[in-house]
Design an enzyme around this catalytic site. Structure first.
Site, PDB file in Angstrom:
ATOM      1  N   SER A 140      54.769  -9.892 -31.699  1.00  0.00           N
ATOM      2  CA  SER A 140      53.608  -9.217 -31.126  1.00  0.00           C
ATOM      3  C   SER A 140      53.391  -9.756 -29.726  1.00  0.00           C
ATOM      4  CB  SER A 140      52.385  -9.522 -31.995  1.00  0.00           C
ATOM      5  OG  SER A 140      51.209  -9.119 -31.335  1.00  0.00           O
ATOM      6  N   TYR A 155      47.124 -15.978 -35.879  1.00  0.00           N
ATOM      7  CA  TYR A 155      48.148 -14.934 -35.703  1.00  0.00           C
ATOM      8  C   TYR A 155      48.933 -15.181 -34.422  1.00  0.00           C
ATOM      9  CZ  TYR A 155      50.000 -10.130 -35.264  1.00  0.00           C
ATOM     10  OH  TYR A 155      50.816  -9.024 -35.133  1.00  0.00           O
TER      11      TYR A 155
END
Ligand SMILES: NC(=O)c1ccc[n+]([C@@H]2O[C@H](COP(=O)([O-])OP(=O)(O)OC[C@H]3O[C@@H](n4cnc5c(N)ncnc54)[C@H](OP(=O)(O)O)[C@@H]3O)[C@@H](O)[C@H]2O)c1
Length: 232
Positions: A140, A155
């Site tokens: 990501s 995350y």
């Protein structure tokens, strides 16, 4: 013989779409899901549209589950050509890293970083035996060092570490026909991305498919989005 591909966390979202597109390219696709029943339902949904994939159970946090899958793939196919490490969790949307409890941090790393690493450690040796492999770590831009920001720290840090895993493994297999790359699908409409995301799952899957079908002189050890190289 057709290429054999394994996609983790594939019962929904980007992973399910990657399965669909790889199968349409003629690959034998293993749709792996932590809940076997959800995997069977997703495979049935594809089959209803004429796309055949093989559902198998896999919890990327569970070493016994990985060992079982490895044994099943060995006995059934004897090799693995494409590994898409797609499964991930984002438990800390909107939470500051300053406030994240240790268990949330560990849980995020276990799925997003150690999960892909365990799968690489399990399947890259098999790829090296056959001198062919395409490993795609679905990362990501939230893990991109260059654009690092606050929030969702569990995350973000787990995906930054996943990118480091990609770079180290790619260096370790350099000179072979096994390629290890990271990519970002962009902000796409899934349970994780939410309904307001700007991209479709088809768009999110596109760079995965490109990396999964790289020619022998294609890149390795990179981070990509929309088929373009990103800074780490
Ligand atoms: N959507 C976005 O905007 C976006 C943006 C950037 C990056 N990404 C990345 O793209 C990938 C796919 O995301 P998505 O949006 O499709 O997410 P999603 O819709 O939330 O799907 C996540 C998948 O991962 C599975 N999973 C979670 N923990 C697992 C475990 N321990 N073992 C096996 N499977 C597990 C889930 O299974 P269950 O159904 O059992 O929960 C589900 O199938 C992820 O790596 C994500 O970080 C997404």
């Amino acid at each position: 013989m057709n290429r054999i591909a394994l996609v983790t966390g594939a019962n929904r979202g980007v992973g399910l779409e990657v399965c669909r597109q790889l199968a349409l390219l003629g690959m034998e696709v293993i749709l792996a899901s932590r809940d076997a029943e959800k995997g069977r339902a997703a495979a049935a949904q594809l089959a209803a549209n004429g796309v055949r994939v093989e559902p198998m159970q896999l919890d990327v946090r569970d070493e016994a589950s990985i060992a079982r899958l490895h044994a099943d793939i060995l006995s059934r196919y004897g090799r693995l050509d494409v590994l898409v490490n797609n499964a991930a969790v984002m438990p800390d949307s909107g939470i500051r890293l300053l406030d994240i409890p240790p268990d949330m941090m560990r849980g995020s790393w276990d799925t997003n970083t150690f999960g892909p690493l365990r799968l690489c450690q399990t399947f890259i040796p098999l790829m090296l035996q056959h001198n062919y492999g395409r490993v795609i770590n679905v990362s990501s831009q939230k893990g991109q060092m260059e654009s690092m920001a606050g929030g969702s720290g569990a995350y973000r840090v787990s995906k930054a570490a996943l990118n480091a895993v990609t770079a180290v493994l790619a260096a370790e297999v350099q000179g072979t026909n096994v390629k290890v790359n990271s990519m970002s699908p962009g902000w796409v409409r899934t349970d994780m991305g939410g309904p307001n995301a700007t991209g479709s799952v088809e768009e999110g899957a596109d760079t995965v498919i490109w990396l999964a079908t790289l020619p022998d002189d294609g890149p390795s050890g990179g981070f990509f989005k929309k088929r373009q190289r990103l800074a780490w």
